[in-house]
Design a protein around this motif. Structure first.
Motif, PDB file in Angstrom:
ATOM      1  N   UNK A   1       0.902  -1.259   0.097  1.00 52.32           N
ATOM      2  CA  UNK A   1      -0.060   0.041  -0.143  1.00 52.32           C
ATOM      3  C   UNK A   1       0.777   1.250   0.003  1.00 52.32           C
ATOM      4  N   UNK A   2       2.008   1.214   0.607  1.00 52.02           N
ATOM      5  CA  UNK A   2       2.685   2.455   0.944  1.00 52.02           C
ATOM      6  C   UNK A   2       3.973   2.589  -0.001  1.00 52.02           C
TER       7      UNK A   2
ATOM      8  N   UNK B   1      -0.308  -1.106 -11.282  1.00 50.32           N
ATOM      9  CA  UNK B   1      -0.999  -1.091  -9.982  1.00 50.32           C
ATOM     10  C   UNK B   1      -2.311  -0.923 -10.138  1.00 50.32           C
ATOM     11  N   UNK B   2      -3.043  -2.041  -9.183  1.00 54.82           N
ATOM     12  CA  UNK B   2      -4.480  -1.930  -9.306  1.00 54.82           C
ATOM     13  C   UNK B   2      -4.776  -1.848  -7.693  1.00 54.82           C
ATOM     14  N   UNK B   3      -5.284  -0.519  -7.387  1.00 52.02           N
ATOM     15  CA  UNK B   3      -5.390  -0.539  -5.579  1.00 52.02           C
ATOM     16  C   UNK B   3      -4.207  -0.628  -5.084  1.00 52.02           C
ATOM     17  N   UNK B   4      -3.924  -1.470  -4.156  1.00 51.07           N
ATOM     18  CA  UNK B   4      -2.803  -1.549  -3.474  1.00 51.07           C
ATOM     19  C   UNK B   4      -1.765  -2.706  -4.087  1.00 51.07           C
ATOM     20  N   UNK B   5      -1.996  -3.284  -5.087  1.00 46.42           N
ATOM     21  CA  UNK B   5      -1.617  -4.453  -5.841  1.00 46.42           C
ATOM     22  C   UNK B   5      -0.567  -4.090  -6.978  1.00 46.42           C
ATOM     23  N   UNK B   6       0.407  -4.440  -6.897  1.00 46.60           N
ATOM     24  CA  UNK B   6       1.394  -4.331  -7.851  1.00 46.60           C
ATOM     25  C   UNK B   6       1.699  -5.577  -9.044  1.00 46.60           C
ATOM     26  N   UNK B   7       1.502  -5.302 -10.152  1.00 39.72           N
ATOM     27  CA  UNK B   7       1.672  -6.593 -10.809  1.00 39.72           C
ATOM     28  C   UNK B   7       2.174  -6.348 -12.187  1.00 39.72           C
ATOM     29  N   UNK B   8       2.740  -7.304 -12.933  1.00 43.89           N
ATOM     30  CA  UNK B   8       3.358  -7.465 -14.149  1.00 43.89           C
ATOM     31  C   UNK B   8       3.435  -8.880 -14.627  1.00 43.89           C
ATOM     32  N   UNK B   9       3.164  -8.844 -16.232  1.00 41.47           N
ATOM     33  CA  UNK B   9       3.444 -10.103 -16.730  1.00 41.47           C
ATOM     34  C   UNK B   9       4.485 -10.309 -17.814  1.00 41.47           C
ATOM     35  N   UNK B  10       5.152 -11.284 -17.586  1.00 40.87           N
ATOM     36  CA  UNK B  10       6.082 -11.649 -18.587  1.00 40.87           C
ATOM     37  C   UNK B  10       6.123 -12.908 -19.276  1.00 40.87           C
ATOM     38  N   UNK B  11       6.330 -12.522 -20.608  1.00 40.43           N
ATOM     39  CA  UNK B  11       5.884 -13.891 -21.699  1.00 40.43           C
ATOM     40  C   UNK B  11       6.828 -14.930 -21.402  1.00 40.43           C
TER      41      UNK B  11
END
Length: 838
Positions: A223-224, A252-262
């Protein structure tokens, strides 16, 4: 070490100037959210004209093309990620990334150029990078590359680049050069940039996951944090080989950090760096130098501190290995035993098994079955700092690697279930390996978001009533139930689960406790509250909210039984424990009371009768420590028998502690860390043989007399008759501490079936009354046997072995024609009614 900055805002990599209001739109179904990526342009070191660049893993090879070789226009392709940027001169730059089974075609189109730009002779100057974005290069490392634009079918200027599947992930950064040599950049004056093999990812599920097409998704809560960097490691490397900075808008969606790698097959491990305010008053403990463990990872490396006792963080990383195929459970189901049928054996995997492994525990199943054990309670098996012990874990989704592979734990559970033994796990949420502010050791929670995960005050106590932490632990518990077929959980130092974020205020309805009680998966397991603290060597007696689903380790049983047998307790307290602790469990039933005499810290059973310790409520029976005094040794043996006898004939769930049956000792030390490997050869000693046989007999007795000793409901008052030293003529002196004798007759509800079969004790009627006497004093007491029955003596802890209890293969000892029986000092006696007398 490689570093990729995945930036949503059009940003200068050196100045950090953000362009959050840049104007563009995205095309295609699987698009990123609105974003702009930028990196500084690198001066050209190689000119290629009239070619499209085809790149393989070792070099790029130019091939001549004409406008007819260009593929469909941007408007003709709607199913691939595409981006539209505004240029600084008002033009539009569109980029389409086509994925051909891992090979990529990048198509760049330029339109709506200003009048002062002729459009003829436009050149694309591009470079790729996996390291510092200012270090652009072609695959041969020779710097940026120039490619001329061609006209497409709509008359727009277009260029194509092709990349082989072995190259991603990387970023493609470019500018457009005019015939006069001037650069066309983004409307903020920075280079255009698009990710190749890198997507925005999805917020769920948390942790690392692979999709059906092999793409890897990463998701982390913070979150921070102001920024999060995904770090990827090749096998054997201590430093990250690739770092991808996630953008707070794109990733970032809300407090969630995300990424996709092929593609991630060239990497074996991963972790995160989190950047944020180092604000101690507000709980911020961010520091970019730490590579942190993903709390949701399923397979990790062991924690190995270096010689200076500082964390070698590359040893605390999560594995990128794909999960194995589903484990073959062979159709074996969880035993799902009724609570009242449990006999629990608490053990430490590293100390109970010779090879310190789950497979080693399997080898002890015959011993557990001999004792009558129906459930084992494993001390924390989660990864922990070995300098601090298992009650200071740093991860909750996987077992400690030193105990064996993950499948070996499943094999152990499978073997236990096959023999009707349930498996419970201890959870310690009251202190992780990360330490406090005086001795911090960031591994995951502290560096990811300290103020969210931990209670206030710089401590390492997880804030379980914070929704985020609550979700983490609930997900973890469900994972153990579903993936490992675990039957239940015991939460150590559970009083802290009732605390608010400040660690001081007690919540009347703690969300974490209530959520577990009503969870559709967890509510079907055995859930146990244990207020004892291995670190503080104590247990708290509190009113624990239960919703008729939570059981409790009964610290009052431990206290009142010890006090009675050392001659210092009240008869009223002791009698309450014998009958199921109605003062604590009246609204739930006695089967929710887990009774114990010893625990995994403090004095062992042998030490309990060999050392006097006020904090342990122990008595040395006349001499401190080791002795050759026969009288002292005899008293100690009686007391050990007494403790076990009371544990098994009390209403509730008996909990044995590892090694007590074979004389395990720590020489009087109460510290958890002073426990050593269990010596199983002692089970063959005269002491080990008689205590093991006695426990086995008591377990069988509980099962045979289940209507008295294994109850979900409390005994009815009319079926209990209490007596003192003068028999049943008057009530015992409940509140007189000088009274050391107590007797009781318990009549089962189907009391018309009073019989005893000496040929088949397991199938004998459960209906016979029992008469039990307890003498904690130093004088012999003559007990008056109740009238109306012939009484059979089953146990007298004062008698020598093997005659102090009646096994199923021995003749029944009758007290024929006798109206009294001498109860020796420091002894207990159990009689059963065989039949009525005339």
């Amino acid at each position: 070490m490689a570093s990729i900055s995945l930036s949503m805002a059009l940003t200068s990599c050196k100045s950090g100037i953000s362009m959050r209001n840049s104007q563009f739109r995205l095309l295609g179904r699987n698009n990123f959210p609105k974003f702009q990526l930028c990196f500084l342009n690198q001066s050209c070191s190689q000119n290629i004209h009239g070619n499209i660049i085809s790149l393989d893993s070792k070099s790029w090879v130019p091939r001549s093309v004409s406008s007819s070789t260009l593929g469909p226009t941007m408007e003709e392709v709607k199913e691939e990620p595409s981006y539209r940027f505004l240029s600084e001169n008002g033009g539009v730059v569109k980029v389409l990334v086509l994925d051909h089974n891992g090979n990529y075609t990048v198509r760049i189109e330029v339109s709506n150029l200003s009048k002062d730009v002729t459009g003829e002779g436009l050149v694309l100057e591009w470079g790729m990078h996996r390291s510092d974005s200012s270090q652009l290069r072609g695959l041969d490392g020779a710097g940026t590359v120039k490619v001329p634009f061609m006209r497409n079918s709509l008359g727009e200027h277009a260029a194509e680049l092709e990349f082989q599947s072995s190259q991603p992930p990387f970023f493609l950064s470019f500018v457009v050069l005019t015939s006069t040599g001037s650069e066309i950049k983004s409307h903020r004056g920075t280079s255009f940039c698009v990710p190749i093999g890198i997507g925005s990812g999805k917020p769920m599920p948390l942790g690392f996951s692979l999709s059906n097409d092999g793409k890897a998704n990463f998701s982390l809560f913070s979150r921070n944090a102001e920024s999060v960097i995904l770090c990827l490691f090749e096998n054997g490397n201590e430093e990250p080989d690739l770092e991808i900075e996630l953008d707070p808008y794109l990733n970032r969606t809300g407090d969630l950090w995300h990424v996709c790698l092929d593609v991630v097959n060239k990497y074996s491990k991963y972790g995160y760096r989190c950047k944020g305010p180092l604000d101690w008053k507000k709980g911020g403990r961010f520091h970019m130098r730490y590579v942190l463990l993903d709390p949701y990872s399923k397979t990790i490396e062991n924690f190995i501190p270096d010689k200076g006792e500082k964390v070698s963080f590359s040893k605390c990383l999560a594995s990128l290995a794909s999960e194995k195929k589903s484990f073959d459970w062979g159709g074996i189901q969880n035993p799902n035993l009724p609570m009242e049928k449990l006999v629990v054996y608490r053990l430490n995997v590293g100390l109970v098994a010779k090879n310190r492994s789950f497979i080693g525990v399997i080898q002890k199943i015959p011993h557990f079955k001999q004792l009558g054990v129906t459930a084992i309670l494993l001390e924390p098996i989660f990864p922990f700092d070995e300098t601090k012990g298992p009650y200071h874990p740093y991860h909750f989704f996987s077992p400690m690697k030193k105990f064996g592979p993950i499948d070996s734990l499943k094999e152990m559970v499978k073997a236990m279930h096959k023999d009707g033994i349930e498996v419970f796990l201890e959870f310690s949420l009251s202190g992780t390996s990360e330490g406090d502010d005086t001795a911090p050791q960031p591994i995951n929670f502290r560096g990811i978001d300290n103020s969210s995960y931990y209670m206030n005050g710089g401590v390492s106590i997880l804030n379980c009533n914070n929704p985020v932490v609550q979700t983490l632990i609930l997900d973890c518990l469900r994972y153990w139930v579903v993936e490992f077929h675990i039957d239940g959980f015991s939460f150590v130092n559970s009083s802290l689960l009732l605390k608010a974020s400040n660690g001081i205020d007690t919540l009347s309805r703690p969300a974490f406790i209530e959520s577990i009680a009503f969870d559709p998966v967890l509510s079907k397991t055995k859930i146990i509250s244990d207020t004892s603290s291995p670190a503080e060597l104590c247990a708290q007696d509190i009113e624990f909210p239960h919703w008729k689903r939570w059981s409790e380790m009964n610290s009052k049983f431990y206290t009142d039984t010890r006090n009675f047998l050392r001659g210092e307790g009240l008869l009223s307290n002791f009698a309450t424990r014998l009958c199921g602790s109605g003062d604590k469990f009246s609204s739930r039933g006695p089967a929710f009371s887990f009774n114990y005499i010893t625990r995994n810290f403090g004095l062992t059973l042998v030490d309990l009768v060999s050392f006097s310790n006020a904090s342990e409520l122990s008595w040395n029976c006349g001499e401190e420590g080791a002795t050759d005094n026969a009288a002292v040794l005899e008293t100690r043996l009686r007391q050990i028998r007494n403790f076990l006898f009371i544990l098994f004939i009390s209403v509730g769930i008996p909990v044995l502690n590892m090694g007590d049956e074979c004389g395990y000792s720590t020489s009087g030390s109460i510290a958890y860390n002073d426990r050593k490997q269990l010596n199983w050869s002692s089970i063959k000693t005269p002491y080990g043989k008689q205590i093991t046989q006695f426990i086995a007999y008591l377990s069988a007795l509980r099962s045979r007399k289940d209507d008295i000793f294994q109850r979900r409901e409390f005994l009815k008052l009319e079926n209990i008759i209490w007596g003192g030293s003068d028999g049943f003529h008057s009530e015992p002196n409940w509140l007189d501490r000088s009274c050391k004798f107590l007797s009781v007759v318990i009549k089962p509800e189907n009391s018309e079936l009073e019989s005893y079969s000496d040929s088949d004790s397991t199938s004998a009627s459960n209906g016979g009354r029992v008469f039990i006497c307890f003498n904690s004093g130093v004088n012999t007491v003559t007990a008056v046997l109740p009238e109306g029955s012939t009484w059979v003596r089953l146990v007298d802890t004062a008698l020598p072995f093997p005659g102090f209890f009646v096994s199923g293969n021995e003749s029944v000892v009758q007290v024929a024609g006798m109206s009294t029986y001498e109860i020796k000092p420091h002894s207990c006696v159990l009689f059963e009614a065989k039949g009525r007398t005339e």
